[in-house]
Design a protein around this motif. Structure first.
Motif, short mmCIF file in Angstrom:
data_model
loop_
_atom_site.label_atom_id
_atom_site.label_comp_id
_atom_site.label_asym_id
_atom_site.label_seq_id
_atom_site.Cartn_x
_atom_site.Cartn_y
_atom_site.Cartn_z
N ASP A 1 0.88 -1.09 -0.16
CA ASP A 1 0.00 0.09 -0.17
C ASP A 1 0.79 1.35 0.02
O ASP A 1 0.62 2.23 -0.66
CB ASP A 1 -0.99 0.08 1.18
N ALA B 1 1.36 4.51 -2.66
CA ALA B 1 1.42 6.07 -2.44
C ALA B 1 2.51 6.48 -2.90
O ALA B 1 2.47 7.70 -3.41
CB ALA B 1 1.18 5.96 -0.94
N SER C 1 -1.68 4.39 8.32
CA SER C 1 -2.92 3.81 8.27
C SER C 1 -3.72 4.82 9.48
O SER C 1 -5.02 4.46 9.28
CB SER C 1 -2.68 2.29 9.18
N SER D 1 -4.28 12.41 6.03
CA SER D 1 -5.67 13.15 5.06
C SER D 1 -5.03 13.83 4.03
O SER D 1 -5.94 13.72 2.96
CB SER D 1 -6.21 14.02 6.42
N HIS E 1 -4.69 11.11 1.40
CA HIS E 1 -6.33 10.73 1.01
C HIS E 1 -6.71 11.68 0.02
O HIS E 1 -7.35 11.15 -1.09
CB HIS E 1 -7.19 10.70 2.18
N ARG E 2 -6.71 13.00 0.26
CA ARG E 2 -7.27 14.15 -0.52
C ARG E 2 -6.79 14.38 -1.77
O ARG E 2 -7.22 14.44 -2.85
CB ARG E 2 -7.16 15.14 0.53
N TRP F 1 -5.20 8.33 -2.22
CA TRP F 1 -4.73 7.07 -1.52
C TRP F 1 -5.37 6.57 -0.32
O TRP F 1 -5.78 7.34 0.30
CB TRP F 1 -3.22 7.16 -1.33
N ALA F 2 -5.34 5.38 -0.21
CA ALA F 2 -6.12 4.86 1.11
C ALA F 2 -5.41 3.53 1.48
O ALA F 2 -5.39 2.96 0.32
CB ALA F 2 -7.60 4.83 0.98
#
Length: 325
Positions: free
Chosen positions: A224, A228, A245, A292, A295-296, A300-301
């Motif tokens: 993961d 990223a 995480s 965050s 993610h934004r 990515w998550a």
């Protein structure tokens, strides 16, 4: 065809990155230490990857390699990977995890200026830079206050990424929190735990000797985190990105999850002991990241939970123990 240069390519993250890049059809080059015993196996597993032996301490050779390969993307995963080792060899850590990064970035900038085409770089930074963090969770704005030679060297490299970004080089600094997989060497506490738990689960006896059981870390799944970094390399704007995480667990909780997965059950605590030899001179107290921004901006998550991460590592080690038997 995109040409990519990866330093530290034989490590955990390097292997996962290579698999992603080859699947995309990239031409992949890897910088490896000329005394790395894992190179033959790596070369056999990925025969299409062009490997370049050398030494991170050889600044001239490192810079020349960048000019020779002329990569479109450069991922720097090389350097000292152990906090404990950094305490034993602080100067070497500064050279290989700090100064070498400045060499790579300067070479990338010179390549970009010479060819007139962009060179996208990713520096694998570390949450260890935060050290005595003033806030929890930590994000890209958290003050950098390292408490180990490893963290200090990573902090220098991280700042240099920002410096070269200001010079017009596309440098993304991914601040990675702990990320694990079955490919971790047993010198890392997570793999040490899962390998020992698997053996205890099969043999029915044994003890895992550990340091600070109360140390908390934010553990994630390595593939993961590699994904990223690729997203950061190809993002429209280079920047700093925390990759984490967002949840923290203690070393004791990691050991419990591993032993339970191995079939030990409620007696797991009988197989864990604290050994003063494994206590660090100073341990960062609470490390948990706020991703965050990743993610934004990167979309990515994380895809693998803590329990599943531990389970996958234990399952892989159980298979190894049973194969030996």
């Amino acid at each position: 065809m995109r040409r990519v240069l990866v330093t530290g390519i034989t490590g955990q993250d390097g292997g996962y990155l290579v698999e992603q890049l080859l699947a995309e059809g990239c031409e992949v080059h890897g910088f490896v230490h000329d005394k790395d015993a894992t190179v033959p196996d790596f070369a056999a597993a990925y025969p299409s990857v062009v490997l370049h032996p050398g030494d991170l301490a050889d600044s001239a050779g490192l810079a020349a390699l960048v000019q020779e390969v002329e990569p479109d993307e450069l991922y720097n995963f090389a350097g000292i990977s152990s906090v404990a080792f950094s305490w034993e060899h602080p100067v070497l850590t500064a050279e290989l995890s700090g100064v070498a990064v400045a060499v790579l970035l300067q070479a990338a900038l010179e390549l970009q200026e010479r060819t007139g085409r962009p060179v996208r770089c990713v520096q694998a930074s570390s949450a260890e830079m935060f050290g005595e963090a003033e806030v929890v969770p930590q994000d890209e704005r958290t003050a950098i206050r390292p408490v180990s030679p490893y963290g200090a060297a990573k902090a220098y490299a991280h700042h240099m990424a920002g410096v070269y970004r200001g010079r017009g080089l596309h440098v993304a600094s991914c601040i990675l929190f702990n990320h694990e997989s079955p490919r971790r060497p047993t010198t890392f506490v997570t793999r040490k735990i899962t390998a020992a738990a698997a053996r205890i689960g099969v043999e029915g006896s044994g003890v895992i000797r550990l340091g600070n059981l109360d140390a908390k870390r934010d553990w994630g799944w390595a593939p993961d985190y590699v994904a990223a970094m690729v997203l950061a390399a190809r993002h429209t704007r280079p920047d700093d990105f925390v990759v984490a995480s967002g949840t923290a667990h203690t070393v004791a909780q990691f050991a419990e999850a591993a032993l339970r997965r191995a079939g030990v059950g409620d007696t797991w605590h009988e197989h864990v002991e604290v050994d003063p030899a494994f206590l660090r001179p100073q341990d960062a107290p609470l490390m948990v990241g706020d991703a965050s921004k990743a993610h934004r901006e990167l979309g990515w998550a994380p895809t693998v939970s803590f329990d599943e991460l531990v389970g996958r590592m234990v399952d892989a080690d159980l298979a190894l123990v049973r194969a030996e038997a």
